[in-house]
Design a protein around this motif. Structure first.
Motif, short mmCIF file in Angstrom:
data_model
loop_
_atom_site.label_atom_id
_atom_site.label_comp_id
_atom_site.label_asym_id
_atom_site.label_seq_id
_atom_site.Cartn_x
_atom_site.Cartn_y
_atom_site.Cartn_z
N PHE A 196 32.06 -66.23 -9.11
CA PHE A 196 32.93 -67.28 -8.57
C PHE A 196 34.16 -66.62 -7.95
N THR A 200 37.13 -70.85 -5.54
CA THR A 200 36.26 -71.72 -6.34
C THR A 200 36.88 -72.00 -7.70
N ASN A 602 25.90 -66.63 -5.07
CA ASN A 602 27.30 -66.51 -5.52
C ASN A 602 27.60 -65.18 -6.21
#
Length: 620
Positions: A196, A200, A602
């Protein structure tokens, strides 16, 4: 005559040679008679463990997925040829080469990436070997750069991994030609759910990265394991042989995960005369896999939503178990009888696998029967070798197996066993001693085949859950190898995949196949290996991975589209300079194209990994 005794001595020495150190049998007698035995010979290169483990990077920066395999290796067919007995001969012995009983390797790379290996083993012995090996490799670099003004969409903080392993091993051959072996090991594998960015994190939680405790999103796995085996070295015709191996391991991981596994693998075999001119060997192979899973979380990786947080607070006062706690015993039982023989030039392997699956159906168990058959034959003086295969099996996807493929899975993830039927046609063209071509096509039917998707219950979109699909797959591929003596080896190989999911959904007036995730449409590699005068060794490898679906997006009009990770290119280099038998220097470089690729959604990779170090052996 001493012919049988001499064969026994060479059989014992051959088994010792396949251990971690090379040993040789010496004879005090001196022989001076030369014997040449001529017969039809089919060379088979056996796999063996390599002592000198090259430094590797095992986090998401690995250029190709860990699950990538090439189905070009042929199944070994036990030789049924029995040479006629000849007069015992005296063999002129050669002086034994000097062996070393240790080495250690140290190195350091960018992203603060240390490497250390230590190996010690016993010296030459006709009946025993023992030793210890230990390894550590890790990396503690950061991905992207932070932004002072706003949370950065490209900064992922520290993306570490650390792997440590220590193993004690030993092997003994008794006077009755029985081989005993055992090893005891411990592994620690540390990762972090780093998938992340700062933007985010701030958008989902309103927090900055510096306010997070790093232990709140760690992924740590510890594995203790013990292996023991016994094997009969008697290979005489009309004699019963056997082999048995047992493995016990305990995986204890973060967030209350524990998996105790017990596995048995063994076989008995018997050689006999099939006809007056043909011999055969019959086998009965037995396998047991048992898994005891316990999951009682008192915490979860940072980012679990409010429903999971509430469930963690719901603790049973009488048992002390969380509402998410699970307990299961899962097992597989397999029996594989088969027979190997040669008839009219055809090499035939015929059998079946009968499996009791108490893994996917733990309350009762399901019986499956799979084929286990291979027929092969060579033509035109071994220029062309053709083979047909019909194989099948059922394999467990335990927590330990899943985390080796994807370490970022959710704690307590569901597990299932994958059942597969594989039908293959293979062709090998031996143009010369220097050029070899392999082509193959495989059609597979798979149930509960393992894949992954992001777990929606984690708001940072950085934790995966397993997905089990039922599908069919066509794989077309091949490899070509060119070898110029021992100096140069060139190899190119690749696979092309066609998938069809058995599951579909209705959209409007038509039925649409459900997308399959994390399955690339093709993969390929080209490598060159050089050995210059036994002093300089090098390997350059280029790898390509096709586009990989990873999610489905729904547009405003309700139309679905499949999102794919872009095609990836990788270029890796290994160099070694051997100054002498005791000292060498090495360089390992991965991702020389410096691309910031994603293998898992991600989870971006490092840009270029380099390790420089040396290997040294302490003289005895």
């Amino acid at each position: 005559m001493k012919y049988n005794n001499i064969l026994t001595i060479f059989a014992v020495a051959g088994m010792v040679l396949t251990g971690f150190a090379s040993h040789a049998q010496s004879d005090s007698n001196v022989y001076n008679e030369r014997v040449v035995v001529e017969s039809r010979y089919r060379p088979v290169v056996e796999e063996s463990q390599k002592i000198n483990v090259a430094p590797t990077i095992t986090d998401t920066a690995a250029t190709m997925p860990k699950s990538l395999t090439y189905d070009v290796a042929t199944k070994r067919l036990t030789s049924l040829y029995e040479p006629s007995r000849i007069k015992a001969a005296r063999i002129i012995g050669e002086p034994a080469t000097k062996l070393y009983n240790n080495y250690f390797k140290i190195g350091m790379g960018n992203y603060l990436s240390p490497l250390a290996e230590l190996y010690f083993n016993s010296l030459r012995s006709p009946d025993k070997t023992y030793g210890i090996r230990a390894t550590h490799r890790s990396s503690w670099g950061k991905i992207g750069k932070p932004c002072d003004s706003v949370p950065s969409p490209t900064y992922y903080g520290q993306a570490p991994f650390s792997f440590s392993d220590v193993t004690l091993f030993g092997k003994l051959i008794t006077k009755n030609n029985i081989q005993l072996s055992a090893d005891l090991g411990y592994q620690n594998d540390y990762n972090r759910y780093y998938g992340f960015s700062d933007s985010t994190l701030f958008a989902e939680t309103g927090l900055l990265r510096d306010s997070l405790d790093k232990s709140a999103f760690k992924a740590a796995y510890n594995l203790a394991q013990f292996n023991a085996g016994i094997k009969s070295l008697n290979t005489d015709l009309n004699a019963l042989g056997y082999e048995a191996n047992i493995n016990a391991s305990d995986l204890f991981a973060s967030y209350g995960q524990n998996e105790l596994s017990l596995n048995f693998d063994g076989n008995v075999h018997y050689g006999f005369n099939l006809t007056n001119n043909h011999k055969a060997i019959a086998y009965l192979h037995l396998v047991y896999n048992g898994f005891f899973n316990n999951y009682n979380p008192t915490a979860l990786p940072f980012g679990a939503d409010s429903l999971l947080d509430a469930a963690l607070l719901d603790i049973d006062d009488s048992t002390g178990l969380s509402a998410l706690a699970t307990h299961a015993y899962l097992s597989l039982y397999k029996a594989n009888p088969y027979i190997d023989f040669i008839f009219s030039g055809f090499q035939i392997h015929a059998g079946a696998v009968v499996a009791l699956d108490a893994y996917n159906a733990p309350n009762g168990g399901i019986v499956h029967v799979y084929p286990d058959a291979t027929v092969s034959k060579s033509f035109l003086k071994d220029f062309i070798s053709l083979s047909l295969e019909a194989l099948g099996n059922v394999d467990a996807n335990s927590w330990n197996q899943i985390r080796l493929v994807n370490p970022y899975i959710a704690p307590g993830s569901p597990v299932r066993a994958t059942s597969h039927y594989d039908f293959a046609a293979k062709a090998r063209f031996n143009f010369s001693k220097k050029l070899d071509l392999n082509l193959y096509g495989v059609y597979s039917m798979l149930d509960d085949d393992l894949s992954f998707k992001l777990d929606d219950r984690y708001q940072l979109h950085n934790v995966f859950t397993p997905v089990y699909d039922s599908l069919s797959r066509i794989k077309l591929g091949g490899s070509v190898v060119f070898v110029n003596d021992e100096m140069l080896r060139l190899e190119a190989k690749g696979n092309y995949y066609i998938y069809k999911n058995k599951k579909s959904v209705v959209h409007g007036d038509e039925r649409v196949e459900v997308p399959l995730y994390y399955r690339p449409d093709f993969d390929a590699s080209l490598s060159a290996t050089v050995n210059y005068n036994g002093k300089i060794f090098g390997r350059l490898e280029c790898q390509v991975l096709g586009k990989t679906p990873y999610a489905t997006a729904t547009a405003a009009d309700g139309a679905d589209s499949t999102l794919c990770l872009p095609m990836r290119y990788g270029l890796n280099l290994e160099l070694e300079y051997r100054h002498n038998k005791a000292l060498s220097f090495f360089l390992k470089a991965d991702n020389l194209l410096f691309q910031r690729y994603f293998y898992w959604e991600n989870y971006p990779s490092y840009r270029g990994l380099f390790i420089l170090g040396l290997t040294y052996t302490i003289p005895n």
